[in-house]
Scaffold this motif. Structure first.
Motif, PDB file in Angstrom:
ATOM      1  N   ALA A 115       0.836  -1.205   0.000  1.00  0.00           N
ATOM      2  CA  ALA A 115       0.000   0.000   0.000  1.00  0.00           C
ATOM      3  C   ALA A 115       0.871   1.255   0.000  1.00  0.00           C
ATOM      4  O   ALA A 115       0.587   2.230  -0.705  1.00  0.00           O
ATOM      5  CB  ALA A 115      -0.930  -0.011   1.212  1.00  0.00           C
ATOM      6  N   TRP A 116       1.940   1.231   0.798  1.00  0.00           N
ATOM      7  CA  TRP A 116       2.877   2.375   0.811  1.00  0.00           C
ATOM      8  C   TRP A 116       3.543   2.545  -0.549  1.00  0.00           C
ATOM      9  O   TRP A 116       3.708   3.675  -1.035  1.00  0.00           O
ATOM     10  CB  TRP A 116       3.930   2.152   1.890  1.00  0.00           C
ATOM     11  CG  TRP A 116       5.099   3.082   1.779  1.00  0.00           C
ATOM     12  CD1 TRP A 116       5.186   4.337   2.294  1.00  0.00           C
ATOM     13  CD2 TRP A 116       6.342   2.830   1.105  1.00  0.00           C
ATOM     14  NE1 TRP A 116       6.408   4.894   1.977  1.00  0.00           N
ATOM     15  CE2 TRP A 116       7.130   3.982   1.248  1.00  0.00           C
ATOM     16  CE3 TRP A 116       6.846   1.739   0.407  1.00  0.00           C
ATOM     17  CZ2 TRP A 116       8.410   4.078   0.716  1.00  0.00           C
ATOM     18  CZ3 TRP A 116       8.113   1.832  -0.140  1.00  0.00           C
ATOM     19  CH2 TRP A 116       8.883   2.983   0.015  1.00  0.00           C
ATOM     20  N   ALA A 117       3.941   1.436  -1.187  1.00  0.00           N
ATOM     21  CA  ALA A 117       4.618   1.518  -2.484  1.00  0.00           C
ATOM     22  C   ALA A 117       3.699   2.097  -3.546  1.00  0.00           C
ATOM     23  O   ALA A 117       4.100   2.977  -4.323  1.00  0.00           O
ATOM     24  CB  ALA A 117       5.110   0.127  -2.897  1.00  0.00           C
ATOM     25  N   VAL A 118       2.458   1.614  -3.597  1.00  0.00           N
ATOM     26  CA  VAL A 118       1.517   2.136  -4.599  1.00  0.00           C
ATOM     27  C   VAL A 118       1.226   3.609  -4.346  1.00  0.00           C
ATOM     28  O   VAL A 118       1.187   4.428  -5.268  1.00  0.00           O
ATOM     29  CB  VAL A 118       0.227   1.305  -4.594  1.00  0.00           C
ATOM     30  CG1 VAL A 118      -0.811   1.919  -5.529  1.00  0.00           C
ATOM     31  CG2 VAL A 118       0.513  -0.135  -5.007  1.00  0.00           C
ATOM     32  N   ALA A 119       1.041   3.982  -3.084  1.00  0.00           N
ATOM     33  CA  ALA A 119       0.774   5.383  -2.749  1.00  0.00           C
ATOM     34  C   ALA A 119       1.956   6.267  -3.113  1.00  0.00           C
ATOM     35  O   ALA A 119       1.788   7.398  -3.594  1.00  0.00           O
ATOM     36  CB  ALA A 119       0.458   5.509  -1.258  1.00  0.00           C
ATOM     37  N   THR A 120       3.175   5.766  -2.903  1.00  0.00           N
ATOM     38  CA  THR A 120       4.369   6.543  -3.251  1.00  0.00           C
ATOM     39  C   THR A 120       4.446   6.775  -4.748  1.00  0.00           C
ATOM     40  O   THR A 120       4.765   7.887  -5.215  1.00  0.00           O
ATOM     41  CB  THR A 120       5.630   5.811  -2.766  1.00  0.00           C
ATOM     42  OG1 THR A 120       5.559   5.646  -1.337  1.00  0.00           O
ATOM     43  CG2 THR A 120       6.879   6.594  -3.116  1.00  0.00           C
ATOM     44  N   LEU A 121       4.158   5.740  -5.535  1.00  0.00           N
ATOM     45  CA  LEU A 121       4.192   5.891  -6.990  1.00  0.00           C
ATOM     46  C   LEU A 121       3.123   6.865  -7.470  1.00  0.00           C
ATOM     47  O   LEU A 121       3.379   7.695  -8.359  1.00  0.00           O
ATOM     48  CB  LEU A 121       4.001   4.533  -7.657  1.00  0.00           C
ATOM     49  CG  LEU A 121       5.126   3.514  -7.435  1.00  0.00           C
ATOM     50  CD1 LEU A 121       4.765   2.178  -8.085  1.00  0.00           C
ATOM     51  CD2 LEU A 121       6.444   4.035  -8.007  1.00  0.00           C
ATOM     52  N   VAL A 122       1.941   6.795  -6.895  1.00  0.00           N
ATOM     53  CA  VAL A 122       0.871   7.711  -7.289  1.00  0.00           C
ATOM     54  C   VAL A 122       1.228   9.147  -6.926  1.00  0.00           C
ATOM     55  O   VAL A 122       1.055  10.075  -7.731  1.00  0.00           O
ATOM     56  CB  VAL A 122      -0.457   7.292  -6.632  1.00  0.00           C
ATOM     57  CG1 VAL A 122      -1.535   8.344  -6.870  1.00  0.00           C
ATOM     58  CG2 VAL A 122      -0.920   5.945  -7.167  1.00  0.00           C
ATOM     59  N   THR A 123       1.735   9.337  -5.712  1.00  0.00           N
ATOM     60  CA  THR A 123       2.107  10.684  -5.282  1.00  0.00           C
ATOM     61  C   THR A 123       3.238  11.236  -6.137  1.00  0.00           C
ATOM     62  O   THR A 123       3.238  12.417  -6.498  1.00  0.00           O
ATOM     63  CB  THR A 123       2.530  10.673  -3.806  1.00  0.00           C
ATOM     64  OG1 THR A 123       1.482  10.096  -3.008  1.00  0.00           O
ATOM     65  CG2 THR A 123       2.810  12.082  -3.315  1.00  0.00           C
ATOM     66  N   ALA A 124       4.210  10.398  -6.461  1.00  0.00           N
ATOM     67  CA  ALA A 124       5.315  10.853  -7.308  1.00  0.00           C
ATOM     68  C   ALA A 124       4.823  11.243  -8.696  1.00  0.00           C
ATOM     69  O   ALA A 124       5.320  12.202  -9.297  1.00  0.00           O
ATOM     70  CB  ALA A 124       6.371   9.767  -7.413  1.00  0.00           C
ATOM     71  N   ALA A 125       3.841  10.501  -9.213  1.00  0.00           N
ATOM     72  CA  ALA A 125       3.292  10.854 -10.524  1.00  0.00           C
ATOM     73  C   ALA A 125       2.554  12.183 -10.481  1.00  0.00           C
ATOM     74  O   ALA A 125       2.655  12.996 -11.412  1.00  0.00           O
ATOM     75  CB  ALA A 125       2.354   9.749 -11.004  1.00  0.00           C
ATOM     76  N   LEU A 126       1.824  12.422  -9.392  1.00  0.00           N
ATOM     77  CA  LEU A 126       1.097  13.684  -9.261  1.00  0.00           C
ATOM     78  C   LEU A 126       2.036  14.857  -9.047  1.00  0.00           C
ATOM     79  O   LEU A 126       1.758  15.975  -9.460  1.00  0.00           O
ATOM     80  CB  LEU A 126       0.097  13.601  -8.103  1.00  0.00           C
ATOM     81  CG  LEU A 126      -1.052  12.612  -8.282  1.00  0.00           C
ATOM     82  CD1 LEU A 126      -1.910  12.545  -7.017  1.00  0.00           C
ATOM     83  CD2 LEU A 126      -1.914  12.990  -9.479  1.00  0.00           C
ATOM     84  N   LEU A 127       3.151  14.616  -8.373  1.00  0.00           N
ATOM     85  CA  LEU A 127       4.097  15.684  -8.046  1.00  0.00           C
ATOM     86  C   LEU A 127       5.388  15.546  -8.851  1.00  0.00           C
ATOM     87  O   LEU A 127       6.458  15.906  -8.377  1.00  0.00           O
ATOM     88  CB  LEU A 127       4.426  15.661  -6.545  1.00  0.00           C
ATOM     89  CG  LEU A 127       3.231  15.791  -5.602  1.00  0.00           C
ATOM     90  CD1 LEU A 127       3.677  15.684  -4.160  1.00  0.00           C
ATOM     91  CD2 LEU A 127       2.509  17.122  -5.837  1.00  0.00           C
TER      92      LEU A 127
END
Length: 318
Positions: A115-127
């Protein structure tokens, strides 16, 4: 013993073979919650940081205070968002019947980490623009230090001199313009020689055009001398002749003025070079420290997410 009993080996084998050990729905739900909270906290931190910066000197928070606050806020953001995402992933996952306690603990930990890994990838894509700006600042700072700021300063001076000679206007914006202008200052009451009287100018050239051309020529001489590291004697003599002609002072006094002004100009450019190098080195170090602290905060977030998932999984199995 009932064939549907939890303790039945056949039932355990059947459950292990048909039931997946990964609940992707719970992982995606936890990642969505973590990414959303992370984005909200980052926007809030940006707003608080901008409000603490003042455009006026000696007002607002210092750079050191802002840097420390940024590190603390990034750590808090990772802890809060990762904790929420891990807890949701552990609490919403499927209940595994007949699975050993150690295996349940491992699966819960894996759910939190995923869950942390997926959230990190999503946040990195947004930012991605913000992350690219941080990395780009470090790369540009390093190339600026390697290339040297003196070359850029000299190039800017040469460009100003060339622009002045081509446009027919005085070079008033280059780094050497002030020093070139100071060469041709004259004392009150000093008679000024007319360049046309000495036969050094054409009939069609006006005095303003002569002054513009000589200013640009002296600027080019200074630029070349700063680049090579010394003002040749023949250039000193020639520039002194121009100064003497324009200001009416003697050749000896003009040569002394040229030497003094050139020394001041060289010292000013060297000081500019040193300050540019310091600024580039400070930007490079700041980018490196920011990247390192981002890594530390992300590792903390991964640990918090895994731990929160085990806690949520235990609550789920009660």
């Amino acid at each position: 013993m009932s064939p549907y009993s939890v303790d039945s080996p056949a039932n355990v084998f059947e459950g292990a073979s048909t039931q997946s050990g990964v609940s992707w729905g719970a992982i995606i739900a936890g990642a969505a919650g973590a990414a959303s909270l992370s984005l909200v906290l980052l926007l809030l931190g940006t707003g608080l940081g901008m409000s603490s910066v003042s455009p006026w000197a000696r007002e607002g928070a210092s750079a050191t205070a802002i840097g420390i606050a940024t590190i603390l806020w990034l750590s808090f953001t990772q802890i809060a968002a990762s904790g929420l995402g891990g807890y949701l992933a552990g609490r919403l996952r499927t209940k595994w019947a007949g699975v050993h306690t150690d295996e349940v603990y491992f699966r819960d930990t894996a759910h939190g980490f995923l869950a942390w890994a997926v959230a990190t990838l999503v946040t990195a894509a947004l930012l991605s623009s913000a992350v690219g700006a941080i990395l780009g600042a470090g790369a540009q700072a390093g190339s600026a230090v390697a290339g040297g700021a003196a070359t850029a300063a000299v190039g800017a001076s040469a460009g100003a001199a060339s622009s002045a000679s081509q446009s027919g206007t005085a070079a008033g914006s280059g780094p050497l313009s002030y020093f070139v202008d100071s060469l041709f200052r004259q004392d009150a009451g000093t008679p000024v020689s007319n360049p046309s009287d000495a036969g050094t100018s054409t009939v069609s050239a006006s005095p303003s055009q002569d002054r513009t051309a000589s200013n640009a020529e002296v600027t080019r001489i200074f630029v070349n001398s700063v680049a090579t590291g010394a003002l040749p004697p023949e250039d000193t003599k020639y520039v002194a002749q121009v100064v003497s002609q324009r200001t009416g002072i003697t050749q000896q006094d003009a040569e002394k003025r040229v030497s003094d002004v050139y020394a001041k100009a060289e010292a000013a450019l060297r000081d500019t070079q040193a300050k540019a190098k310091q600024a580039a080195d400070a930007a490079r170090k700041s980018s490196a420290y920011t990247a390192l602290w981002l890594v530390v905060s992300m590792l903390i977030g991964a640990f918090i997410a895994s731990f929160a998932a085990t806690y949520g999984g235990r609550r789920r199995d009660l």
